[in-house]
Scaffold this motif. Structure first.
Motif, PDB file in Angstrom:
ATOM      1  N   ASP A   1       9.666  -0.542   6.321  1.00 26.44           N
ATOM      2  CA  ASP A   1       8.453  -1.240   5.878  1.00 26.44           C
ATOM      3  C   ASP A   1       8.613  -1.769   4.450  1.00 26.44           C
ATOM      4  O   ASP A   1       8.208  -2.895   4.152  1.00 26.44           O
ATOM      5  N   LEU A   2       9.185  -0.963   3.585  1.00 24.50           N
ATOM      6  CA  LEU A   2       9.402  -1.394   2.203  1.00 24.50           C
ATOM      7  C   LEU A   2      10.386  -2.565   2.168  1.00 24.50           C
ATOM      8  O   LEU A   2      10.166  -3.563   1.471  1.00 24.50           O
ATOM      9  N   PHE A   3      11.445  -2.469   2.948  1.00 26.78           N
ATOM     10  CA  PHE A   3      12.439  -3.538   3.018  1.00 26.78           C
ATOM     11  C   PHE A   3      11.799  -4.839   3.503  1.00 26.78           C
ATOM     12  O   PHE A   3      12.013  -5.901   2.924  1.00 26.78           O
ATOM     13  N   GLU A   4      11.012  -4.756   4.558  1.00 30.58           N
ATOM     14  CA  GLU A   4      10.389  -5.963   5.114  1.00 30.58           C
ATOM     15  C   GLU A   4       9.386  -6.592   4.154  1.00 30.58           C
ATOM     16  O   GLU A   4       9.231  -7.802   4.116  1.00 30.58           O
TER      17      GLU A   4
ATOM     18  N   ALA B   1      12.684   4.096  10.088  1.00 26.94           N
ATOM     19  CA  ALA B   1      11.362   3.555  10.396  1.00 26.94           C
ATOM     20  C   ALA B   1      10.288   4.627  10.270  1.00 26.94           C
ATOM     21  O   ALA B   1       9.112   4.373  10.487  1.00 26.94           O
ATOM     22  N   GLU B   2      10.680   5.824   9.870  1.00 28.68           N
ATOM     23  CA  GLU B   2       9.765   6.951   9.790  1.00 28.68           C
ATOM     24  C   GLU B   2       9.034   6.943   8.451  1.00 28.68           C
ATOM     25  O   GLU B   2       9.646   6.853   7.397  1.00 28.68           O
TER      26      GLU B   2
ATOM     27  N   GLU C   1       0.850  -1.200   0.000  1.00 23.95           N
ATOM     28  CA  GLU C   1       0.000   0.000   0.000  1.00 23.95           C
ATOM     29  C   GLU C   1       0.881   1.243   0.000  1.00 23.95           C
ATOM     30  O   GLU C   1       2.054   1.188   0.380  1.00 23.95           O
ATOM     31  N   LYS C   2       0.308   2.350  -0.413  1.00 19.46           N
ATOM     32  CA  LYS C   2       0.991   3.653  -0.478  1.00 19.46           C
ATOM     33  C   LYS C   2       2.220   3.602  -1.393  1.00 19.46           C
ATOM     34  O   LYS C   2       3.163   4.353  -1.212  1.00 19.46           O
ATOM     35  N   THR C   3       2.219   2.708  -2.370  1.00 19.44           N
ATOM     36  CA  THR C   3       3.366   2.538  -3.266  1.00 19.44           C
ATOM     37  C   THR C   3       2.875   2.453  -4.697  1.00 19.44           C
ATOM     38  O   THR C   3       1.871   1.798  -4.982  1.00 19.44           O
TER      39      THR C   3
END
Length: 159
Positions: free
Chosen positions: A90-93, A132-133, A48-50
């Protein structure tokens, strides 16, 4: 006379089948297998948001070192450039569940070989160094890349 026509027709049909099979081996087979591997990334769920800015894949033996750099096996390289409001972590995970390479803006360098095939090299951030921001005000860009050597039945390399 009729028997002769049947034999000639069968020979022509058999010759056409052999020719089409050889065409498949020399032209189409490598593409089909490369696309299958590239779809590992290209069909992977986008978080999401991508949004995806650009995506492509290519294959050959010339990615990073010439034919001997990959043992003579073709290498498929699929990539997608994304723009996201998610945090780097979040993107990495999200993409770290597979063997994807994740390059954040400024850490990647576009490589190009003599056949105008492109791929990315660079430094992949350590998980602990990721922010993480969330990026609600200004989206960040990243390149997700999947690189894999592959083989296929009747492997014939024309390079």
């Amino acid at each position: 006379m009729r028997r002769r026509k049947i034999i000639i027709s069968l020979c022509i049909l058999l010759g056409t089948c052999v020719l089409l099979f050889m065409l498949y081996i020399f032209v189409g087979q490598e593409y089909v297998y490369a696309k299958k591997y590239a779809d590992t990334l290209l069909e992977f769920d986008i978080p999401e948001k991508t949004e995806v800015i650009e995506r492509d894949f290519d294959y050959g033996v010339l990615y990073g070192g010439g034919p001997w750099g990959s043992g003579g096996y073709p290498t498929v390289v699929a990539y997608q450039q994304v723009k996201t409001n998610l945090s780097e972590r979040d993107l990495f995970e999200h993409y770290n569940t597979k063997d994807f390479e994740i390059y954040f803006e400024g850490t990647e360098e576009v490589q190009k070989n003599g056949k105008d095939q492109i791929w990315y090299e660079g430094s992949i951030k350590n998980k602990r160094a990721l922010s993480a921001e969330e990026n609600n005000e200004q989206a960040i860009e990243a390149v997700i890349q999947y690189r894999k050597e592959f083989s296929y039945p009747f492997f014939i390399d024309l390079y």
